[in-house]
Design an enzyme around this catalytic site. Structure first.
Site, short mmCIF file in Angstrom:
data_model
loop_
_atom_site.label_atom_id
_atom_site.label_comp_id
_atom_site.label_asym_id
_atom_site.label_seq_id
_atom_site.Cartn_x
_atom_site.Cartn_y
_atom_site.Cartn_z
N HIS A 281 -1.20 -2.37 6.11
CA HIS A 281 -0.77 -1.52 7.22
C HIS A 281 -0.10 -2.34 8.33
O HIS A 281 -0.46 -2.22 9.51
CB HIS A 281 -1.95 -0.70 7.79
CG HIS A 281 -2.41 0.38 6.83
ND1 HIS A 281 -2.98 1.54 7.25
CD2 HIS A 281 -2.35 0.46 5.49
CE1 HIS A 281 -3.27 2.29 6.20
NE2 HIS A 281 -2.90 1.65 5.11
N GLU B 189 -1.01 10.26 1.02
CA GLU B 189 -2.35 9.66 0.91
C GLU B 189 -2.84 9.18 2.26
O GLU B 189 -4.01 9.35 2.60
CB GLU B 189 -2.31 8.49 -0.08
CG GLU B 189 -3.68 7.93 -0.45
CD GLU B 189 -4.20 6.85 0.48
OE1 GLU B 189 -5.39 6.52 0.40
OE2 GLU B 189 -3.44 6.34 1.33
N GLU B 190 -1.94 8.61 3.04
CA GLU B 190 -2.34 7.92 4.27
C GLU B 190 -2.83 8.86 5.37
O GLU B 190 -3.34 8.41 6.39
CB GLU B 190 -1.18 7.06 4.81
CG GLU B 190 -0.76 5.93 3.88
CD GLU B 190 -1.77 4.80 3.76
OE1 GLU B 190 -2.80 4.86 4.46
OE2 GLU B 190 -1.54 3.89 2.95
N ASP C 113 0.87 -1.18 0.00
CA ASP C 113 0.00 0.00 0.00
C ASP C 113 0.91 1.24 0.00
O ASP C 113 1.35 1.65 1.05
CB ASP C 113 -0.91 -0.06 1.23
CG ASP C 113 -1.86 1.10 1.35
OD1 ASP C 113 -1.94 1.90 0.41
OD2 ASP C 113 -2.50 1.22 2.41
CO CO Z 1 -3.20 3.09 0.01
#
Ligand code: CO
Length: 365
Positions: free
Chosen positions: A326, A215-216, A183
């Site tokens: 994550h 983004e996170e 991710d």
């Molecule tokens: Co992502």
């Protein structure tokens, strides 16, 4: 793409330490791959890399393909007098995923190893052994003898980024791969491979390949970069949420590894444009590319910002199913990667002015 080359690209992208706000090393890798393939490449005001693939013509629609460069990580908050690091989490972490792990801290003197220590069960009373360790109680042990040692010898400062220490590897010989930061390095890998497939091709749209930052923590880089790109169509590439392991339910997620890229029909940030969704399904069907759907009640992704940029644009999120997002150890299937590359390449080849005009048209009666 040959399997060995794919492995090399995935390893290069996932091993690097680049949490949110510290995407520099990933930006350099993506630039290295895309620069020779693109007409122009530039960075927006907060760090997203915008690669203009072909010569822009006003008669052609702008197609923005995006993937994010950052990964979830930690940041040094302060150093205790006896040389331990207290940290701030960056992005969404389960407290349980943080404890007793190895970490890499990027300091002004280079990379430093650390661990989130855990108390031995010998000293924990039986009645509290089932309790969850809270992140506020955690610290990182870098083996420093005191604060001065951590600062002077190891070069650690408040604000230094921390990423999982977890190297890319094939999972026992099959098509599954283990690593951190799928991710969204897997999305970047798809983007790079699509650009490579299209090398020298005459395409009927102005193609922008955008590697976003942050983004996170709230889709920040997608907001600024899509303002600059002015997309007519948005295709976001993400890591999906596989729900194919014990304890995971179909109600949580419907993706399975190895069954193709996932089209997100709903997440908490976006509902895709319906005509674009149907166009993607038609292309996948014609090209015999396996597709699966996912309807998630949580989750956010950059497509939401692309969709809402300026006057708005039809957008969709295409995801590579990933287990254990994550955390230090995510798992993807290289077959899903290959299918996603084929799908996105086919989409780009077909998004000409007439097709985009039709997708963008909302019927009034
Ligand atoms: Co992502």
């Amino acid at each position: 793409m040959k399997k060995k080359e794919t492995e090399k690209l995935l390893r290069e992208l996932t091993d690097v330490c680049a949490p949110t706000g510290f995407e520099g090393p990933v930006r350099a890798i993506v630039n290295q791959h895309l620069y020779p393939l693109c007409q122009d490449i530039y960075v927006d005001g907060i760090g997203s890399l915008i690669a203009q693939f072909n010569t822009r013509h006003d008669s052609k629609p702008n197609v923005m393909v995006a993937a994010h460069m950052d990964e979830v990580g930690l940041m040094v908050k302060y150093i205790t007098e006896d040389g331990y690091l207290k940290f701030q989490t960056i992005g969404g972490w389960l407290d349980q995923a943080l404890i007793n792990q190895r970490w890499i801290i990027r300091t002004k003197k280079g990379l430093v190893k650390g661990i989130t220590g855990i108390k031995t069960p010998h000293v924990i009373p039986a009645e509290t052994r089932g309790q969850i360790f809270k992140k506020e109680q955690m610290f990182i042990d870098v083996g420093a003898s005191n604060k001065e040692d951590a600062v002077n010898r190891l070069g650690i400062s408040p604000g230094d980024p921390i990423a999982p220490d977890s190297l890319f590897t094939n999972l026992n010989g099959g098509s599954l791969y283990l690593g951190k930061a799928w991710d969204d390095r897997i999305g970047l890998a798809v983007m790079i491979q699509v650009a490579s497939n299209l090398r020298g091709a005459d395409i009927s749209n102005n193609l922008y390949l955008v590697s976003t930052v942050q983004e996170e923590v709230g889709l920040r880089g997608a907001q600024t970069s899509s303002y600059l790109v002015e997309p007519d169509i948005g295709i976001n590439l993400e890591s999906g949420v596989a729900g194919d392991y014990p304890g995971s339910t179909l109600d949580e997620s419907q993706e399975k590894l190895g069954e193709g890229p996932a089209i997100f029909l709903h997440d908490s940030s976006m509902i895709p444009n319906l005509k674009l969704r149907d166009f993607v399904l038609k292309v996948a069907d014609e090209e015999k590319i396996p597709i699966q759907f996912d309807v998630l009640s949580g989750y956010g992704q950059d497509g939401a910002e692309i969709q809402r940029a300026r006057g708005g644009s039809p957008s969709i999120n295409i995801a590579i199913p990933t287990r254990y997002l994550h955390s230090h150890n995510g798992v993807i299937s290289i077959e899903d990667f290959d299918s996603a590359v084929k799908l996105v390449t086919s989409l780009i080849q077909r998004l000409d002015a007439d097709t985009v005009r039709e997708i963008r048209k909302f019927e009034l009666e």
